[in-house]
Design an enzyme around this catalytic site. Sequence first.
Site, short mmCIF file in Angstrom:
data_model
loop_
_atom_site.label_atom_id
_atom_site.label_comp_id
_atom_site.label_asym_id
_atom_site.label_seq_id
_atom_site.Cartn_x
_atom_site.Cartn_y
_atom_site.Cartn_z
CG ASP A 8 1.95 -7.39 0.69
OD1 ASP A 8 2.00 -7.56 1.93
OD2 ASP A 8 2.68 -6.58 0.10
CG HIS A 9 4.92 -10.90 0.10
ND1 HIS A 9 4.47 -10.21 -1.02
CD2 HIS A 9 6.08 -10.30 0.46
CE1 HIS A 9 5.33 -9.25 -1.31
NE2 HIS A 9 6.32 -9.29 -0.43
CB CYS A 65 0.91 -4.09 1.88
SG CYS A 65 1.09 -2.30 1.74
CB THR A 67 4.44 0.94 3.89
OG1 THR A 67 3.89 0.81 2.57
CG2 THR A 67 5.94 0.69 3.86
N GLY A 68 1.39 -0.28 4.11
CA GLY A 68 0.00 0.18 3.92
C GLY A 68 -0.14 1.09 2.72
CB VAL A 69 2.31 3.25 0.95
CG1 VAL A 69 2.31 4.15 -0.28
CG2 VAL A 69 2.60 4.07 2.19
N GLY A 70 1.22 0.93 -0.71
CA GLY A 70 0.91 0.38 -2.04
C GLY A 70 -0.51 -0.14 -2.14
CG HIS A 98 -12.81 15.32 10.51
ND1 HIS A 98 -11.93 16.34 10.80
CD2 HIS A 98 -13.67 15.24 11.56
CE1 HIS A 98 -12.23 16.86 12.00
NE2 HIS A 98 -13.28 16.21 12.48
NE ARG A 109 8.00 -6.00 4.95
CZ ARG A 109 8.22 -6.17 3.64
NH1 ARG A 109 8.38 -5.13 2.85
NH2 ARG A 109 8.27 -7.39 3.13
NE ARG A 132 -15.88 21.70 10.33
CZ ARG A 132 -16.16 21.21 11.53
NH1 ARG A 132 -17.42 21.08 11.92
NH2 ARG A 132 -15.20 20.82 12.36
CG HIS A 133 -16.42 16.87 8.73
ND1 HIS A 133 -15.19 17.50 8.74
CD2 HIS A 133 -16.93 17.04 9.97
CE1 HIS A 133 -14.95 18.00 9.94
NE2 HIS A 133 -16.00 17.75 10.71
NE ARG A 136 -14.22 21.47 5.10
CZ ARG A 136 -14.12 21.86 6.37
NH1 ARG A 136 -13.85 21.00 7.33
NH2 ARG A 136 -14.30 23.13 6.68
C1 RB5 Z 1 6.47 -5.67 -0.39
O1 RB5 Z 1 7.84 -5.88 -0.30
C2 RB5 Z 1 6.15 -4.22 -0.11
O2 RB5 Z 1 6.58 -3.42 -1.17
C3 RB5 Z 1 4.67 -4.04 0.14
O3 RB5 Z 1 4.27 -4.85 1.19
C4 RB5 Z 1 4.21 -2.64 0.50
O4 RB5 Z 1 4.92 -2.12 1.56
C5 RB5 Z 1 4.06 -1.70 -0.62
O5 RB5 Z 1 3.64 -0.56 -0.48
#
Ligand code: RB5
Length: 154
Positions: A8-9, A65, A67-70, A98, A109, A132-133, A136
């Site tokens: 993303d941006h 992104c 955090t990598g989370v979204g 695994h 970030r 075993r992996h 799972r």
């Molecule tokens: C964008 O501001 C931010 O929310 C996105 O890059 C990411 O961290 C979401 O999980």
Amino acid sequence: MKIAIGNDHAAVALKKEILAYLQEKGYEMINVGTDQETSFHYPVSGYRVAKMVAAGEADLGILICGTGVGISLAANKVKGIRCCVCSEPYTAKMSREHNNSNILAFGARVVGPDLAKMIVDEWLNAKFLGGRHQTRVDMIMEIEATQELKAAQE
Ligand code: RB5
């Protein structure tokens, strides 16, 4: 090997750096992310990379992104995807050995370019260990396919 990459941006500069780094190593890179820093919804890139990996149009995927989370959450909604957020190389390696991860995610970030390259290298050099992996991972895929897990009812 073909690798689809998306972002993303928040991750334009790091995406470009990882893309060039892997191209230099001989990987065929497919860039489906944004190259501009104007607001870009991360689920779009997560979805694009995940669909390419699930369809076999790419062997593996990399998503970045803030955090990598979204972006990993979005990718993991596509059937067949095991996308793991990794902020250091050990987890990246284990996610393949695994968990048979097929997409790597991290946050621009959170990690700098040198650490990101180490994470990517460990991930790409690792191999799924099976055994075993596999049992799972099959259970994870059973949950995805049926919304049930037989072993949890025993
Ligand atoms: C964008 O501001 C931010 O929310 C996105 O890059 C990411 O961290 C979401 O999980």
